[in-house]
Design a protein around this motif. Structure first.
Motif, PDB file in Angstrom:
ATOM      1  N   UNK A 219     -49.788  -5.659  26.387  1.00  0.00           N
ATOM      2  CA  UNK A 219     -49.642  -5.426  27.618  1.00  0.00           C
ATOM      3  C   UNK A 219     -48.603  -6.493  28.140  1.00  0.00           C
ATOM      4  N   UNK A 220     -47.500  -6.170  28.537  1.00  0.00           N
ATOM      5  CA  UNK A 220     -46.645  -6.934  29.151  1.00  0.00           C
ATOM      6  C   UNK A 220     -46.386  -8.219  27.917  1.00  0.00           C
ATOM      7  N   UNK A 221     -46.437  -9.563  28.296  1.00  0.00           N
ATOM      8  CA  UNK A 221     -46.160 -10.396  27.257  1.00  0.00           C
ATOM      9  C   UNK A 221     -47.347 -10.876  26.604  1.00  0.00           C
ATOM     10  N   UNK A 222     -48.518 -10.321  26.958  1.00  0.00           N
ATOM     11  CA  UNK A 222     -49.933 -10.523  26.230  1.00  0.00           C
ATOM     12  C   UNK A 222     -50.172  -9.745  25.018  1.00  0.00           C
ATOM     13  N   UNK A 223     -50.498 -10.433  23.947  1.00  0.00           N
ATOM     14  CA  UNK A 223     -51.024  -9.596  22.727  1.00  0.00           C
ATOM     15  C   UNK A 223     -52.548  -9.856  22.411  1.00  0.00           C
ATOM     16  N   UNK A 224     -53.296  -8.958  22.490  1.00  0.00           N
ATOM     17  CA  UNK A 224     -54.593  -9.277  21.984  1.00  0.00           C
ATOM     18  C   UNK A 224     -55.102  -8.255  20.830  1.00  0.00           C
ATOM     19  N   UNK A 225     -55.518  -9.253  20.036  1.00  0.00           N
ATOM     20  CA  UNK A 225     -55.954  -8.895  18.587  1.00  0.00           C
ATOM     21  C   UNK A 225     -57.473  -8.723  18.620  1.00  0.00           C
ATOM     22  N   UNK A 226     -57.889  -7.596  17.748  1.00  0.00           N
ATOM     23  CA  UNK A 226     -59.163  -7.522  17.252  1.00  0.00           C
ATOM     24  C   UNK A 226     -59.412  -7.322  15.924  1.00  0.00           C
ATOM     25  N   UNK A 227     -60.425  -8.072  15.337  1.00  0.00           N
ATOM     26  CA  UNK A 227     -60.583  -7.927  13.830  1.00  0.00           C
ATOM     27  C   UNK A 227     -61.926  -7.321  13.717  1.00  0.00           C
ATOM     28  N   UNK A 228     -62.072  -6.278  12.731  1.00  0.00           N
ATOM     29  CA  UNK A 228     -63.379  -5.851  12.633  1.00  0.00           C
ATOM     30  C   UNK A 228     -64.367  -6.691  11.934  1.00  0.00           C
ATOM     31  N   UNK A 229     -65.444  -7.097  12.394  1.00  0.00           N
ATOM     32  CA  UNK A 229     -66.454  -7.777  11.831  1.00  0.00           C
ATOM     33  C   UNK A 229     -67.729  -7.159  11.082  1.00  0.00           C
ATOM     34  N   UNK A 230     -68.084  -6.108  11.767  1.00  0.00           N
ATOM     35  CA  UNK A 230     -69.476  -5.327  11.271  1.00  0.00           C
ATOM     36  C   UNK A 230     -69.235  -3.943  11.586  1.00  0.00           C
ATOM     37  N   UNK A 231     -69.360  -3.100  10.705  1.00  0.00           N
ATOM     38  CA  UNK A 231     -69.447  -1.611  11.097  1.00  0.00           C
ATOM     39  C   UNK A 231     -70.851  -1.024  10.273  1.00  0.00           C
ATOM     40  N   UNK A 232     -71.505  -0.407  11.218  1.00  0.00           N
ATOM     41  CA  UNK A 232     -72.934   0.146  10.558  1.00  0.00           C
ATOM     42  C   UNK A 232     -73.148   1.685  11.285  1.00  0.00           C
ATOM     43  N   UNK A 233     -73.471   2.610  10.297  1.00  0.00           N
ATOM     44  CA  UNK A 233     -73.677   3.752  10.702  1.00  0.00           C
ATOM     45  C   UNK A 233     -75.143   4.397  10.401  1.00  0.00           C
ATOM     46  N   UNK A 234     -75.388   5.268  11.173  1.00  0.00           N
ATOM     47  CA  UNK A 234     -76.583   5.842  11.310  1.00  0.00           C
ATOM     48  C   UNK A 234     -77.912   5.058  11.228  1.00  0.00           C
ATOM     49  N   UNK A 235     -77.881   4.042  12.020  1.00  0.00           N
ATOM     50  CA  UNK A 235     -79.193   3.427  12.117  1.00  0.00           C
ATOM     51  C   UNK A 235     -80.264   4.124  12.752  1.00  0.00           C
ATOM     52  N   UNK A 236     -81.659   3.910  12.131  1.00  0.00           N
ATOM     53  CA  UNK A 236     -82.850   4.688  12.242  1.00  0.00           C
ATOM     54  C   UNK A 236     -83.125   4.738  13.803  1.00  0.00           C
ATOM     55  N   UNK A 237     -83.037   3.455  14.429  1.00  0.00           N
ATOM     56  CA  UNK A 237     -83.432   3.274  15.932  1.00  0.00           C
ATOM     57  C   UNK A 237     -82.195   2.777  16.631  1.00  0.00           C
ATOM     58  N   UNK A 238     -81.211   3.558  17.071  1.00  0.00           N
ATOM     59  CA  UNK A 238     -80.101   2.893  17.803  1.00  0.00           C
ATOM     60  C   UNK A 238     -80.533   2.841  19.325  1.00  0.00           C
ATOM     61  N   UNK A 239     -79.848   1.935  19.909  1.00  0.00           N
ATOM     62  CA  UNK A 239     -80.156   1.765  21.384  1.00  0.00           C
ATOM     63  C   UNK A 239     -79.926   2.975  22.176  1.00  0.00           C
ATOM     64  N   UNK A 240     -80.607   2.893  23.111  1.00  0.00           N
ATOM     65  CA  UNK A 240     -80.388   4.137  24.064  1.00  0.00           C
ATOM     66  C   UNK A 240     -79.340   3.809  24.870  1.00  0.00           C
ATOM     67  N   UNK A 241     -78.515   4.795  25.480  1.00  0.00           N
ATOM     68  CA  UNK A 241     -77.378   4.490  26.173  1.00  0.00           C
ATOM     69  C   UNK A 241     -77.593   5.424  27.384  1.00  0.00           C
ATOM     70  N   UNK A 242     -77.770   4.503  28.379  1.00  0.00           N
ATOM     71  CA  UNK A 242     -77.959   5.033  29.894  1.00  0.00           C
ATOM     72  C   UNK A 242     -77.301   4.288  30.976  1.00  0.00           C
ATOM     73  N   UNK A 243     -77.152   4.642  32.084  1.00  0.00           N
ATOM     74  CA  UNK A 243     -76.534   4.117  33.242  1.00  0.00           C
ATOM     75  C   UNK A 243     -77.252   2.696  33.634  1.00  0.00           C
ATOM     76  N   UNK A 244     -76.901   1.400  33.928  1.00  0.00           N
ATOM     77  CA  UNK A 244     -77.327   0.356  34.241  1.00  0.00           C
ATOM     78  C   UNK A 244     -78.000   0.627  35.633  1.00  0.00           C
ATOM     79  N   UNK A 245     -79.045  -0.155  36.155  1.00  0.00           N
ATOM     80  CA  UNK A 245     -79.561   0.192  37.217  1.00  0.00           C
ATOM     81  C   UNK A 245     -78.586  -0.086  38.399  1.00  0.00           C
ATOM     82  N   UNK A 246     -77.809  -1.034  38.364  1.00  0.00           N
ATOM     83  CA  UNK A 246     -76.886  -1.510  39.397  1.00  0.00           C
ATOM     84  C   UNK A 246     -75.887  -0.249  39.472  1.00  0.00           C
ATOM     85  N   UNK A 247     -75.373   0.328  38.614  1.00  0.00           N
ATOM     86  CA  UNK A 247     -74.563   1.472  38.766  1.00  0.00           C
ATOM     87  C   UNK A 247     -75.501   2.731  38.998  1.00  0.00           C
TER      88      UNK A 247
END
Length: 255
Positions: A219-247
């Motif tokens: 974006x513009x002159x700024x270059x941001x690089x992401x490198x994959x560190x860990x990739x896990x699929x189909x965990x038995x107990x994934x975290x619940x995704x819900x709206x945070x209290x402040x939102x």
């Protein structure tokens, strides 16, 4: 997860993004949008493998080399369309973003909690789908292949697409491997909409899928690089995704 980078990139960036490469004449028959997208899905692992994903945990290292900044990005996906992510640059910024299947939100130490609306909500809803190319036409009902071009030094088919949220994006797919090479798009920042180039690099096989282990966002002159560190699929107990209290407080206050 490029939308998650917007707050920090909007503060750091000035000027214009890298211009799209010029089109070159196609020497072969131009394929359809549908065939290009389907080939990318198959090159990644195929619909059956992707549809078998119930949840995913993905962690990345993040860096902005020009400024010597390093951070982390952690993303959780729950099928079919839930996502929460946290990007952190120690001492600078912490950005949380999510979508629970209905509501989208973002919280950060600069703007506080927000309920996402408009373009931000629509792009977050798309990104919550772990591999949204499988539903490409539902997000981009109008798309055309403009021809063969060069993207980051690789031969690519360029797909020019009109989204349901009234934005146009350009996607680039390798003419030989079928894998997605990147995109030209816009991102929402505190400074307004800004052009963004995304490059997907270093594809490797992980958990039966072929993934880009390196992503470069410009974006513009700024270059941001992401490198994959860990990739896990189909965990038995994934975290619940819900709206945070402040939102949730903001949602309840909305007429």
């Amino acid at each position: 997860m490029t939308r998650l980078f917007a707050v920090f990139m909007g503060i750091a960036a000035t000027g214009c993004a890298t211009k799209p490469p010029p089109n070159t004449a196609a020497s072969a028959k131009v394929p359809t949008v549908e065939s290009i997208v389907e080939r990318a899905i198959e090159a990644t692992g195929g619909r059956a493998s992707l549809e078998a994903i119930e949840n995913a945990k993905i962690s990345y290292s993040v860096s902005i080399p020009q400024q010597g900044i390093e951070g982390t990005l952690l993303v959780h996906h729950n099928a079919p369309n839930q996502m929460m992510a946290q990007q952190e640059f120690p001492g600078l910024a912490v950005v949380n973003q999510g979508y629970d299947g209905t509501n989208g939100w973002a919280t950060d130490n600069l703007m506080g909690p927000r309920v996402l609306e408009g373009v931000e909500l629509e792009t977050t809803r798309r990104d919550a789908h772990l591999y949204w190319l499988m539903d490409f036409d539902s997000y981009y009902p109008e798309a055309t292949v403009t021809g063969k071009t060069d993207f980051a030094g690789e031969p690519a088919w360029k797909v020019h697409a009109q989204s349901t949220w009234d934005r146009t994006d350009d996607f680039f797919f390798h003419t030989e491997t079928g894998l997605q090479l990147g995109a030209h798009t816009l991102t929402e920042t505190p400074m307004g909409s800004m052009p963004m180039e995304i490059r997907f690099e270093n594809y490797e096989k992980r958990e039966g899928l072929v993934l880009a282990t390196r992503q470069v966002v410009v974006t513009g002159p700024v270059e941001m690089i992401t490198e994959l560190v860990e990739f896990e699929l189909n965990a038995e107990d994934p975290p619940e995704i819900r709206v945070p209290e402040d939102v949730q407080v903001l949602l309840e206050a909305t007429p």
